[in-house]
Design an enzyme around this catalytic site. Structure first.
Site, short mmCIF file in Angstrom:
data_model
loop_
_atom_site.label_atom_id
_atom_site.label_comp_id
_atom_site.label_asym_id
_atom_site.label_seq_id
_atom_site.Cartn_x
_atom_site.Cartn_y
_atom_site.Cartn_z
N CYS A 198 14.32 62.63 67.53
CA CYS A 198 15.73 62.89 67.81
C CYS A 198 15.90 64.18 68.61
O CYS A 198 15.34 65.22 68.25
CB CYS A 198 16.51 62.97 66.50
SG CYS A 198 18.25 63.38 66.68
N CYS B 60 24.91 52.49 69.76
CA CYS B 60 24.32 53.78 69.41
C CYS B 60 22.79 53.72 69.42
O CYS B 60 22.12 54.71 69.74
CB CYS B 60 24.83 54.25 68.05
SG CYS B 60 24.46 53.13 66.67
N CYS C 166 27.32 45.26 66.79
CA CYS C 166 27.21 46.33 67.79
C CYS C 166 25.94 47.13 67.58
O CYS C 166 25.57 47.48 66.46
CB CYS C 166 28.44 47.24 67.69
SG CYS C 166 28.37 48.66 68.82
N CYS D 128 30.08 55.21 70.28
CA CYS D 128 30.59 54.38 69.18
C CYS D 128 31.95 53.79 69.55
O CYS D 128 32.89 54.53 69.86
CB CYS D 128 30.71 55.23 67.91
SG CYS D 128 31.39 54.30 66.51
N ASP E 122 27.23 70.98 53.92
CA ASP E 122 26.05 70.73 54.76
C ASP E 122 24.78 71.46 54.33
O ASP E 122 23.71 70.87 54.29
CB ASP E 122 26.37 71.07 56.22
CG ASP E 122 25.31 70.53 57.17
OD1 ASP E 122 24.73 69.49 56.87
OD2 ASP E 122 25.09 71.14 58.22
N CYS F 76 20.07 55.80 72.80
CA CYS F 76 19.24 56.94 72.41
C CYS F 76 18.14 57.18 73.45
O CYS F 76 17.31 56.31 73.70
CB CYS F 76 18.61 56.71 71.04
SG CYS F 76 17.57 58.11 70.51
N CYS G 108 24.60 59.06 70.75
CA CYS G 108 24.85 57.97 69.82
C CYS G 108 26.25 58.06 69.21
O CYS G 108 26.84 57.03 68.85
CB CYS G 108 23.78 57.94 68.73
SG CYS G 108 23.72 59.39 67.66
#
Length: 394
Positions: free
Chosen positions: A236, A216, A213, A270, A156, A220, A266
Protein backbone atom coordinates in the site's frame (compact mmCIF):
# COMPACT_ATOMS: atom_id res chain seq x y z
CA UNK A 1 -36.57 6.95 41.36
CA UNK A 2 -38.35 10.16 40.41
CA UNK A 3 -37.39 13.32 38.56
CA UNK A 4 -35.82 14.13 35.19
CA UNK A 5 -32.80 11.89 35.85
CA UNK A 6 -34.85 8.89 36.90
CA UNK A 7 -32.82 5.71 36.63
CA UNK A 8 -29.69 7.44 35.32
CA UNK A 9 -27.48 6.00 38.07
CA UNK A 10 -28.65 2.51 37.10
CA UNK A 11 -27.25 2.98 33.60
CA UNK A 12 -23.78 2.15 34.92
CA UNK A 13 -23.54 -1.60 35.15
CA UNK A 14 -25.27 -4.68 33.70
CA UNK A 15 -27.93 -4.12 31.07
CA UNK A 16 -31.31 -3.45 32.73
CA UNK A 17 -34.71 -3.84 31.14
CA UNK A 18 -37.17 -1.98 33.37
CA UNK A 19 -39.23 0.71 31.67
CA UNK A 20 -37.94 3.60 33.77
CA UNK A 21 -34.31 2.79 33.04
CA UNK A 22 -35.00 2.28 29.32
CA UNK A 23 -36.63 5.71 29.11
CA UNK A 24 -33.75 7.42 30.90
CA UNK A 25 -31.25 5.58 28.68
CA UNK A 26 -33.07 6.64 25.49
CA UNK A 27 -33.22 10.26 26.66
CA UNK A 28 -29.52 10.21 27.50
CA UNK A 29 -28.67 8.85 24.06
CA UNK A 30 -30.81 11.47 22.30
CA UNK A 31 -29.14 14.27 24.25
CA UNK A 32 -25.74 12.71 23.59
CA UNK A 33 -26.36 12.78 19.83
CA UNK A 34 -27.45 16.43 20.00
CA UNK A 35 -24.32 17.33 21.96
CA UNK A 36 -22.09 15.39 19.55
CA UNK A 37 -23.37 17.33 16.56
CA UNK A 38 -22.96 20.60 18.43
CA UNK A 39 -19.29 19.71 18.93
CA UNK A 40 -18.73 19.06 15.21
CA UNK A 41 -19.37 15.34 14.79
CA UNK A 42 -21.31 14.40 11.66
CA UNK A 43 -22.60 11.01 12.75
CA UNK A 44 -22.94 8.88 15.87
CA UNK A 45 -23.93 5.31 16.68
CA UNK A 46 -23.86 2.93 19.64
CA UNK A 47 -23.00 -0.76 19.72
CA UNK A 48 -22.25 -3.63 22.09
CA UNK A 49 -18.64 -4.15 23.21
CA UNK A 50 -18.84 -7.75 21.97
CA UNK A 51 -20.15 -6.90 18.50
CA UNK A 52 -16.94 -7.51 16.53
CA UNK A 53 -16.05 -11.16 17.14
CA UNK A 54 -15.69 -11.86 13.38
CA UNK A 55 -13.46 -8.81 12.96
CA UNK A 56 -11.10 -10.33 15.48
CA UNK A 57 -10.71 -13.45 13.34
CA UNK A 58 -10.03 -11.38 10.20
CA UNK A 59 -7.50 -9.27 12.10
CA UNK A 60 -5.59 -12.33 13.25
CA UNK A 61 -5.53 -13.66 9.67
CA UNK A 62 -4.09 -10.30 8.58
CA UNK A 63 -1.33 -10.57 11.18
CA UNK A 64 -0.61 -14.24 10.47
CA UNK A 65 -0.07 -13.38 6.80
CA UNK A 66 2.47 -10.72 7.78
CA UNK A 67 0.42 -8.18 5.82
CA UNK A 68 1.02 -5.55 8.52
CA UNK A 69 4.65 -5.23 7.45
CA UNK A 70 6.79 -3.27 9.90
CA UNK A 71 3.81 -2.09 11.94
CA UNK A 72 4.71 -4.31 14.86
CA UNK A 73 2.52 -2.29 17.20
CA UNK A 74 -0.48 -3.89 15.48
CA UNK A 75 0.69 -7.34 16.52
CA UNK A 76 1.29 -6.35 20.15
CA UNK A 77 -1.43 -7.86 22.35
CA UNK A 78 -4.01 -8.29 19.56
CA UNK A 79 -6.67 -9.42 22.05
CA UNK A 80 -6.89 -5.83 23.29
CA UNK A 81 -7.75 -4.71 19.77
CA UNK A 82 -10.30 -7.38 19.03
CA UNK A 83 -12.26 -7.22 22.28
CA UNK A 84 -13.10 -3.84 23.87
CA UNK A 85 -13.69 -5.60 27.20
CA UNK A 86 -10.05 -6.70 27.28
CA UNK A 87 -9.02 -3.08 26.75
CA UNK A 88 -11.42 -1.93 29.49
CA UNK A 89 -13.50 -4.48 31.45
CA UNK A 90 -15.87 -1.76 32.63
CA UNK A 91 -17.21 -0.85 29.19
CA UNK A 92 -20.96 -1.38 28.69
CA UNK A 93 -21.51 0.60 25.48
CA UNK A 94 -19.25 1.67 22.63
CA UNK A 95 -20.11 5.02 21.08
CA UNK A 96 -18.70 5.53 17.58
CA UNK A 97 -18.46 8.97 16.04
CA UNK A 98 -17.52 10.25 12.60
CA UNK A 99 -16.23 13.54 11.23
CA UNK A 100 -16.50 14.20 7.51
CA UNK A 101 -13.28 15.30 5.80
CA UNK A 102 -14.43 15.01 2.19
CA UNK A 103 -12.34 17.12 -0.22
CA UNK A 104 -13.66 20.18 -2.03
CA UNK A 105 -12.00 19.09 -5.29
CA UNK A 106 -10.98 15.89 -7.04
CA UNK A 107 -7.98 14.59 -5.05
CA UNK A 108 -6.74 12.60 -8.04
CA UNK A 109 -6.32 15.63 -10.31
CA UNK A 110 -2.93 16.48 -8.83
CA UNK A 111 -1.51 13.15 -9.99
CA UNK A 112 -1.19 14.69 -13.46
CA UNK A 113 0.87 17.61 -12.08
CA UNK A 114 4.12 15.68 -11.92
CA UNK A 115 6.28 18.49 -10.51
CA UNK A 116 3.99 18.89 -7.50
CA UNK A 117 3.55 16.59 -4.53
CA UNK A 118 0.28 14.81 -3.76
CA UNK A 119 -0.48 14.76 -0.04
CA UNK A 120 -3.40 12.63 1.11
CA UNK A 121 -6.56 14.62 1.79
CA UNK A 122 -6.62 13.71 5.47
CA UNK A 123 -3.13 15.18 5.98
CA UNK A 124 -3.68 18.51 4.23
CA UNK A 125 -4.98 20.15 7.40
CA UNK A 126 -4.06 20.11 11.06
CA UNK A 127 -3.54 16.70 12.67
CA UNK A 128 -6.98 15.13 13.04
CA UNK A 129 -5.84 13.13 16.07
CA UNK A 130 -5.50 16.33 18.10
CA UNK A 131 -8.60 18.02 16.74
CA UNK A 132 -10.95 15.08 17.15
CA UNK A 133 -9.58 14.07 20.53
CA UNK A 134 -10.46 17.53 21.87
CA UNK A 135 -14.03 17.03 20.69
CA UNK A 136 -14.15 13.50 22.11
CA UNK A 137 -12.91 14.68 25.48
CA UNK A 138 -15.50 17.46 25.55
CA UNK A 139 -18.25 15.00 24.70
CA UNK A 140 -16.91 12.53 27.25
CA UNK A 141 -16.98 15.17 29.98
CA UNK A 142 -20.57 15.96 29.08
CA UNK A 143 -21.51 12.28 29.24
CA UNK A 144 -19.87 11.80 32.64
CA UNK A 145 -21.76 14.81 33.99
CA UNK A 146 -25.05 13.61 32.48
CA UNK A 147 -24.77 9.94 33.46
CA UNK A 148 -22.38 9.75 36.37
CA UNK A 149 -20.62 6.90 34.55
CA UNK A 150 -16.95 6.57 33.69
CA UNK A 151 -15.79 6.95 30.06
CA UNK A 152 -12.63 6.47 27.99
CA UNK A 153 -12.00 8.16 24.63
CA UNK A 154 -9.97 6.84 21.70
CA UNK A 155 -8.97 8.19 18.29
CA UNK A 156 -6.91 5.97 15.97
CA UNK A 157 -3.76 5.70 18.08
CA UNK A 158 -5.22 3.36 20.73
CA UNK A 159 -5.78 -0.40 20.52
CA UNK A 160 -9.28 -0.12 19.06
CA UNK A 161 -10.48 -1.68 15.78
CA UNK A 162 -12.61 1.32 14.87
CA UNK A 163 -14.01 0.39 11.46
CA UNK A 164 -15.77 -2.86 12.47
CA UNK A 165 -17.14 -1.10 15.55
CA UNK A 166 -18.38 1.75 13.37
CA UNK A 167 -20.17 -0.74 11.11
CA UNK A 168 -21.72 -2.45 14.12
CA UNK A 169 -22.87 0.98 15.34
CA UNK A 170 -24.56 1.74 12.01
CA UNK A 171 -22.27 4.57 10.85
CA UNK A 172 -21.20 2.80 7.68
CA UNK A 173 -19.70 -0.45 6.41
CA UNK A 174 -16.20 -1.66 5.65
CA UNK A 175 -15.87 -1.54 1.91
CA UNK A 176 -13.79 -3.75 -0.34
CA UNK A 177 -10.88 -1.31 0.19
CA UNK A 178 -11.18 -2.12 3.95
CA UNK A 179 -12.02 1.51 4.76
CA UNK A 180 -15.36 2.65 6.13
CA UNK A 181 -17.99 3.73 3.60
CA UNK A 182 -21.00 5.83 4.55
CA UNK A 183 -24.16 6.39 2.53
CA UNK A 184 -24.08 9.98 3.77
CA UNK A 185 -20.36 10.81 3.52
CA UNK A 186 -18.83 8.27 1.16
CA UNK A 187 -15.32 7.11 2.06
CA UNK A 188 -14.35 10.30 3.89
CA UNK A 189 -14.86 9.83 7.64
CA UNK A 190 -12.49 10.23 10.54
CA UNK A 191 -13.53 7.95 13.38
CA UNK A 192 -13.40 8.29 17.13
CA UNK A 193 -14.71 6.12 19.96
CA UNK A 194 -16.00 6.62 23.46
CA UNK A 195 -16.20 3.62 25.74
CA UNK A 196 -18.68 4.17 28.54
CA UNK A 197 -19.99 2.32 31.56
CA UNK A 198 -23.43 3.69 30.65
CA UNK A 199 -25.89 1.19 29.20
CA UNK A 200 -27.21 2.94 26.08
CA UNK A 201 -29.67 1.72 23.42
CA UNK A 202 -27.92 0.03 20.51
CA UNK A 203 -28.13 1.04 16.86
CA UNK A 204 -28.66 -1.43 14.04
CA UNK A 205 -25.52 -2.49 12.22
CA UNK A 206 -25.07 -1.13 8.69
CA UNK A 207 -25.30 -3.58 5.78
CA UNK A 208 -22.66 -3.87 3.06
CA UNK A 209 -23.70 -1.83 0.00
CA UNK A 210 -20.65 -2.42 -2.22
CA UNK A 211 -22.47 -4.89 -4.45
CA UNK A 212 -20.48 -5.98 -7.50
CA UNK A 213 -18.44 -2.75 -7.65
CA UNK A 214 -14.67 -3.19 -7.56
CA UNK A 215 -13.52 0.30 -8.54
CA UNK A 216 -11.38 0.67 -5.41
CA UNK A 217 -9.62 -2.64 -6.08
CA UNK A 218 -8.93 -1.96 -9.73
CA UNK A 219 -7.47 1.54 -9.30
CA UNK A 220 -4.82 0.61 -6.73
CA UNK A 221 -1.45 1.45 -8.37
CA UNK A 222 0.44 -1.26 -6.47
CA UNK A 223 -2.19 -4.04 -6.37
CA UNK A 224 -2.36 -3.89 -2.58
CA UNK A 225 -5.65 -5.81 -2.41
CA UNK A 226 -5.09 -9.56 -2.88
CA UNK A 227 -8.87 -9.95 -2.67
CA UNK A 228 -11.93 -7.87 -1.85
CA UNK A 229 -11.95 -6.81 1.81
CA UNK A 230 -8.29 -7.82 2.21
CA UNK A 231 -5.32 -5.43 2.29
CA UNK A 232 -1.62 -6.25 2.08
CA UNK A 233 -0.23 -3.14 3.76
CA UNK A 234 3.26 -3.95 2.50
CA UNK A 235 2.12 -2.99 -1.01
CA UNK A 236 0.00 0.00 0.00
CA UNK A 237 1.35 3.44 -0.94
CA UNK A 238 0.10 4.89 2.33
CA UNK A 239 2.17 2.31 4.20
CA UNK A 240 5.20 2.76 1.93
CA UNK A 241 5.28 6.55 2.24
CA UNK A 242 4.28 6.84 5.91
CA UNK A 243 4.94 3.71 7.95
CA UNK A 244 7.92 2.19 6.12
CA UNK A 245 11.18 3.46 7.60
CA UNK A 246 13.63 2.14 5.03
CA UNK A 247 14.15 2.54 1.29
CA UNK A 248 10.99 2.06 -0.74
CA UNK A 249 11.22 -1.25 -2.65
CA UNK A 250 12.17 -0.73 -6.30
CA UNK A 251 9.13 -2.59 -7.57
CA UNK A 252 6.80 0.13 -6.22
CA UNK A 253 8.74 3.31 -6.97
CA UNK A 254 7.34 4.05 -10.42
CA UNK A 255 3.79 3.27 -9.28
CA UNK A 256 4.04 5.80 -6.47
CA UNK A 257 4.18 8.63 -8.98
CA UNK A 258 4.11 11.98 -7.16
CA UNK A 259 2.35 10.74 -4.03
CA UNK A 260 4.59 12.01 -1.24
CA UNK A 261 2.37 11.24 1.77
CA UNK A 262 -0.37 8.65 1.59
CA UNK A 263 -2.69 7.72 -1.25
CA UNK A 264 -6.35 8.58 -1.91
CA UNK A 265 -7.01 6.54 -5.04
CA UNK A 266 -9.18 3.79 -3.55
CA UNK A 267 -11.15 6.30 -1.49
CA UNK A 268 -11.63 8.84 -4.26
CA UNK A 269 -13.16 6.41 -6.79
CA UNK A 270 -15.80 5.05 -4.43
CA UNK A 271 -19.20 5.64 -6.12
CA UNK A 272 -20.80 6.45 -2.77
CA UNK A 273 -18.83 9.69 -2.73
CA UNK A 274 -21.29 11.01 -5.33
CA UNK A 275 -24.06 10.93 -2.78
CA UNK A 276 -22.04 12.44 0.04
CA UNK A 277 -23.72 15.22 1.94
CA UNK A 278 -22.00 18.42 2.96
CA UNK A 279 -20.19 17.98 6.22
CA UNK A 280 -20.55 19.85 9.47
CA UNK A 281 -19.69 23.54 9.34
CA UNK A 282 -16.78 22.73 11.67
CA UNK A 283 -15.28 20.41 9.01
CA UNK A 284 -11.50 20.15 9.09
CA UNK A 285 -10.01 22.56 6.56
CA UNK A 286 -7.09 21.93 4.23
CA UNK A 287 -4.10 24.27 4.27
CA UNK A 288 -3.45 25.94 0.93
CA UNK A 289 0.31 25.31 1.14
CA UNK A 290 -0.31 21.56 1.39
CA UNK A 291 -2.77 21.15 -1.49
CA UNK A 292 -0.20 20.99 -4.32
CA UNK A 293 3.29 21.94 -3.11
CA UNK A 294 6.18 22.23 -5.56
CA UNK A 295 8.60 19.31 -5.34
CA UNK A 296 11.56 21.64 -5.80
CA UNK A 297 10.56 23.66 -2.74
CA UNK A 298 10.04 20.55 -0.62
CA UNK A 299 13.38 19.02 -1.61
CA UNK A 300 15.19 22.01 -0.08
CA UNK A 301 13.75 21.51 3.41
CA UNK A 302 16.27 20.84 6.15
CA UNK A 303 15.05 19.48 9.48
CA UNK A 304 14.27 22.89 10.95
CA UNK A 305 12.40 24.06 7.87
CA UNK A 306 10.53 20.74 7.66
CA UNK A 307 9.31 21.07 11.24
CA UNK A 308 8.23 24.64 10.64
CA UNK A 309 6.45 23.82 7.37
CA UNK A 310 4.50 20.93 8.88
CA UNK A 311 3.70 22.33 12.31
CA UNK A 312 0.46 20.72 13.57
CA UNK A 313 0.38 18.49 10.46
CA UNK A 314 0.35 14.67 10.64
CA UNK A 315 3.12 14.76 8.02
CA UNK A 316 5.50 15.93 10.72
CA UNK A 317 5.45 12.58 12.48
CA UNK A 318 7.38 10.73 9.75
CA UNK A 319 10.34 13.08 10.09
CA UNK A 320 12.27 15.04 7.51
CA UNK A 321 14.38 12.17 6.11
CA UNK A 322 11.49 9.86 5.26
CA UNK A 323 9.59 12.78 3.80
CA UNK A 324 12.50 13.85 1.56
CA UNK A 325 12.86 10.18 0.52
CA UNK A 326 9.26 10.39 -0.73
CA UNK A 327 9.86 13.72 -2.45
CA UNK A 328 12.86 12.28 -4.29
CA UNK A 329 10.84 9.31 -5.52
CA UNK A 330 8.32 11.82 -6.88
CA UNK A 331 11.14 13.83 -8.48
CA UNK A 332 12.38 10.67 -10.17
CA UNK A 333 8.89 10.15 -11.56
CA UNK A 334 8.44 13.78 -12.67
CA UNK A 335 10.02 13.48 -16.13
CA UNK A 336 11.36 16.99 -15.46
CA UNK A 337 15.14 17.02 -15.98
CA UNK A 338 15.33 20.46 -14.34
CA UNK A 339 14.57 18.77 -11.01
CA UNK A 340 17.73 16.68 -11.29
CA UNK A 341 19.65 19.56 -9.70
CA UNK A 342 17.65 19.07 -6.48
CA UNK A 343 18.42 15.36 -6.41
CA UNK A 344 22.09 15.92 -7.18
CA UNK A 345 22.40 18.40 -4.31
CA UNK A 346 21.03 15.77 -1.92
CA UNK A 347 23.73 13.24 -2.84
CA UNK A 348 25.73 14.67 0.06
CA UNK A 349 22.87 14.69 2.57
CA UNK A 350 23.64 13.29 6.01
CA UNK A 351 20.86 10.71 5.70
CA UNK A 352 21.64 7.49 3.85
CA UNK A 353 17.89 7.15 3.22
CA UNK A 354 17.88 10.48 1.41
CA UNK A 355 21.09 9.82 -0.52
CA UNK A 356 19.80 6.46 -1.74
CA UNK A 357 16.54 7.99 -2.97
CA UNK A 358 18.50 10.79 -4.65
CA UNK A 359 20.50 8.23 -6.60
CA UNK A 360 17.33 6.59 -7.85
CA UNK A 361 15.83 9.94 -8.85
CA UNK A 362 18.95 10.73 -10.88
CA UNK A 363 18.86 7.30 -12.53
CA UNK A 364 15.41 8.25 -13.86
CA UNK A 365 16.27 11.80 -14.97
CA UNK A 366 19.86 11.62 -16.22
CA UNK A 367 21.04 10.07 -19.44
CA UNK A 368 23.20 6.91 -19.21
CA UNK A 369 26.50 8.73 -19.69
CA UNK A 370 25.69 11.49 -17.21
CA UNK A 371 24.58 8.98 -14.61
CA UNK A 372 27.67 6.83 -15.17
CA UNK A 373 29.92 9.85 -14.58
CA UNK A 374 28.16 10.63 -11.31
CA UNK A 375 28.40 6.99 -10.25
CA UNK A 376 32.13 6.91 -10.97
CA UNK A 377 32.71 9.90 -8.70
CA UNK A 378 30.49 8.43 -5.97
CA UNK A 379 32.37 5.12 -5.98
CA UNK A 380 35.23 6.68 -4.03
CA UNK A 381 33.20 9.00 -1.80
CA UNK A 382 30.00 7.17 -0.79
CA UNK A 383 30.60 5.28 2.49
CA UNK A 384 27.30 3.43 2.79
CA UNK A 385 26.79 0.04 1.13
CA UNK A 386 23.03 0.49 0.62
CA UNK A 387 23.64 3.74 -1.29
CA UNK A 388 26.45 2.13 -3.27
CA UNK A 389 23.99 -0.62 -4.21
CA UNK A 390 21.62 2.07 -5.55
CA UNK A 391 24.44 3.41 -7.75
CA UNK A 392 25.22 -0.06 -9.07
CA UNK A 393 21.58 -0.81 -9.77
CA UNK A 394 21.06 2.57 -11.42
Amino acid sequence: MAGGRAGVADLCGPRLLNTTTQSASADLKENLAHQARALGFDCIGVTDPDAIADAGRHFREFLDAGAHGDMEWLATDPERRTDPRVLWPGVRSVIMLGVNYGPDENPLAILAQRTRGAISVYAQGDDYHDLIKKRLKALGRWLVAASGCEVKVFVDTAAVIEKPLAQAAGIGWQGKHTNLVSRQFGSWLFLGAIFTASDLPRDEAEADHCGSCRACLDICPTSAFPAAYKLDARRCISYLTIESKGPIPHEFRKAIGNRIYGCDDCLAVCPWNKFAQAGHEAKLAAREDLRAPELADLARLDDTAFRARFTKSPVKRIGRDRFIRNVLIAIGNSNDRALAVEAERLLTDESTLVRGAAVWALSQLKGPQEFAALAARAASTEPDETVQAEWRRG
